[in-house]
Enzyme design. Structure first.
Site, PDB file in Angstrom:
ATOM      1  N   TYR A   1       0.854  -1.131   0.064  1.00 48.64           N
ATOM      2  CA  TYR A   1      -0.030  -0.025  -0.165  1.00 48.64           C
ATOM      3  C   TYR A   1       0.979   1.527  -0.062  1.00 48.64           C
ATOM      4  CZ  TYR A   1       1.157   0.523   5.019  1.00 48.64           C
ATOM      5  OH  TYR A   1       1.495   0.539   6.382  1.00 48.64           O
ATOM      6  N   CYS A   2       0.237   2.424  -0.459  1.00 47.13           N
ATOM      7  CA  CYS A   2       1.058   3.451  -0.368  1.00 47.13           C
ATOM      8  C   CYS A   2      -0.105   4.466  -0.261  1.00 47.13           C
ATOM      9  CB  CYS A   2       1.611   3.937  -1.576  1.00 47.13           C
ATOM     10  SG  CYS A   2       0.819   4.037  -3.069  1.00 47.13           S
ATOM     11  N   THR A   3       0.082   6.032  -0.395  1.00 50.02           N
ATOM     12  CA  THR A   3      -0.914   6.988   0.157  1.00 50.02           C
ATOM     13  C   THR A   3      -2.082   7.007  -0.825  1.00 50.02           C
ATOM     14  OG1 THR A   3       0.995   8.399   0.660  1.00 50.02           O
ATOM     15  CG2 THR A   3      -1.257   9.480   0.343  1.00 50.02           C
TER      16      THR A   3
ATOM     17  N   ILE B   1      -4.278   4.525   0.784  1.00 52.79           N
ATOM     18  CA  ILE B   1      -4.714   4.733   1.960  1.00 52.79           C
ATOM     19  C   ILE B   1      -6.091   5.842   2.150  1.00 52.79           C
ATOM     20  CG2 ILE B   1      -4.419   5.582   4.448  1.00 52.79           C
ATOM     21  CD1 ILE B   1      -1.472   5.067   3.709  1.00 52.79           C
TER      22      ILE B   1
END
Ligand SMILES: [Zn+2]
Ligand SMILES: [Zn+2]
Length: 452
Positions: free
Chosen positions: A198-200, A227
């Site tokens: 995952y990342c932003t 996210i």
């Protein structure tokens, strides 16, 4: 034709407040083949400037990556400017949960070599062969699988204030650095484990997942929309959050709270805190975590050196700064040894404290209210609001509630109401009524009468 900003950030902030419109903070990206990035950039600037859209956008021959603030009333028109391009038809726009009218104060569109600033310059693998996209619910489910390894593909200052439980949070300053590290750490699990990332906003995982598939990982998954989108789905679907803390974002908010857990410390005194700030000394501008007490004591500075510098005459400050590189090193310097309580690498899984909810107890108490109409205008200097009455009627002496995403819930008792320039007892349906409002209201804020 105007192709660049003409207003300063301060002028823009005042304009936004005076306009009183609701603004949405959103992000999106798309990989595509763009023939003429400069023309693409200029076309977007003209279209978006006309819609009063602001933000930081990167354009390259490989696509577009945008973080923006758009007036809510122009949202559909904005979407149409995207739909005009085939590769952005039906594009998913990540709209932030928290509202902030000042999230961006300029429209900056830059033509770059790549659309992610710290991206991967590797053309040896197929970037379209990506991992399986997971929605929030599916992501929660796969995290419960003991065969899952979850990796955070953001940087140290981002994961420090919030991350998924049990995630590997590489101690890196750029996304590019983390790829070989993770590849080496997990090399024995290419077949048997789920590699979940995952990342932003999801964009870094697009490339990371393609990279790991190319490296031979069989089961590669990524959080769709990152996210930001996860937080939105939590709210919409009432799901449990497996993310703890705050999601760091690159706008003036520097973070969007996902849970009430504070998992990081003030870098100066060690008190639980997850508010980033930039050092007040323009020659330093270090990004670090600082609590309100330290902010007051240190006047927003990261160190006593910087505190001394900001009290020097400006000419001396500029002299000191000459020859020093700040710019892109700002985040690297987040690891200054002046910061005793800075953590990266292995991060805590438990909350050190609980964030205070903004005092808004009234929302919890059931008030009986009747919708009367909506706000049309706010006269800043006079502190007078104008509303249209659409239902029932409004009488002087009424207790009212003004409500909106930015305004919150504000109650007041009306002493004097004015319709058509004259004081009156009753405003009826269709009337435009004005009265004093001792706080700023926003266009389309709802007006209610409170009945006891
Ligand atoms: Zn502190
Ligand atoms: Zn400093």
């Amino acid at each position: 034709m105007q192709l660049y900003n003409t207003l300063s950030a301060e002028e823009r902030a005042i304009m936004i407040d005076d306009a009183g419109q609701q603004r949405l903070t959103l992000s999106f990206y798309a990989y595509a083949k763009i023939q003429d990035p400069q023309k693409f950039r200029n076309d977007l600037f003209v279209a978006w400037n006309a819609l009063d859209a602001l933000g930081r956008i990167y354009v390259a021959s490989e696509g577009i990556n945008a973080q923006m603030s758009v007036p809510a009333e122009n949202f559909e028109a904005f979407r149409e400017t995207l739909e005009a391009y085939d590769f952005m038809k039906g594009i998913r726009l990540n709209v932030a949960v928290e509202h902030d009218d000042h999230s961006f104060l300029k429209l900056t569109i830059k033509v770059r070599h790549k659309i992610v600033a710290d991206g991967l310059n590797d053309d040896t693998f197929d970037v379209t062969n990506i991992g399986v996209h997971l929605k929030a619910k599916e992501f929660n489910e796969i995290l419960d699988d003991p065969n899952t390894i979850v990796v955070d593909f953001r940087n140290h200052y981002e994961s420090e204030v919030g991350h998924f439980k049990n995630a590997i949070t590489p101690d890196v300053e750029t996304f590019r650095e983390s790829l070989p590290i993770i590849n080496e750490q997990l090399k024995d699990h290419k077949d048997d484990k789920n590699l979940v990332m995952y990342c932003t906003g999801g964009i870094r995982c697009e490339k990371a997942s393609a990279y790991f598939k190319h490296q031979g990982f069989k089961n590669v998954y990524q959080l769709e929309g990152g996210i930001i989108n996860y937080a939105k789905q939590l709210k919409e679907e009432g799901l449990e959050s497996k993310f703890i803390g705050k999601n760091f974002v690159f706008d003036n908010r520097l973070g969007e709270r996902i849970t009430d857990d504070i998992i990081s410390q003030c870098h100066q005194c060690g008190k639980p805190c997850d508010n980033h700030t930039n050092c007040e000394n323009d020659g330093c501008h270090l990004l670090f975590i600082q609590c309100d007490d330290c902010k007051a004591a240190m006047e927003n500075c990261c160190s006593t050196e910087c505190l001394e510098i900001i009290h020097m005459p400006l000419v001396d400050q500029v002299r000191l700064r000459t020859g020093k590189q700040v710019g892109n090193k700002v985040f690297r310097k987040g690891k200054s040894e002046n910061l005793k309580f800075k953590h990266s690498g292995e991060l805590p899984e438990t909350a050190l404290a609980t964030a205070q909810k903004p005092a808004d107890i009234r929302q919890k108490i059931k008030v009986k209210k009747v919708l009367l109409g909506k706000a049309e205008h706010y006269y800043v200097k006079a502190q007078v609001g104008q509303f249209t009455v659409e239902n029932h009627e409004l009488n002087s002496g009424d207790k009212i509630l003004i409500s909106g995403p930015t305004t919150g819930d504000q109650e007041l008792v009306l002493e004097k109401i004015i319709v058509n320039g004259a004081e009156t007892q009753t405003a009826k349906i269709g009337d435009k009524v004005t009265f004093e409002v001792p706080f700023r209201i926003r266009l389309s804020d709802k007006l209610y009468k409170i009945v006891n």
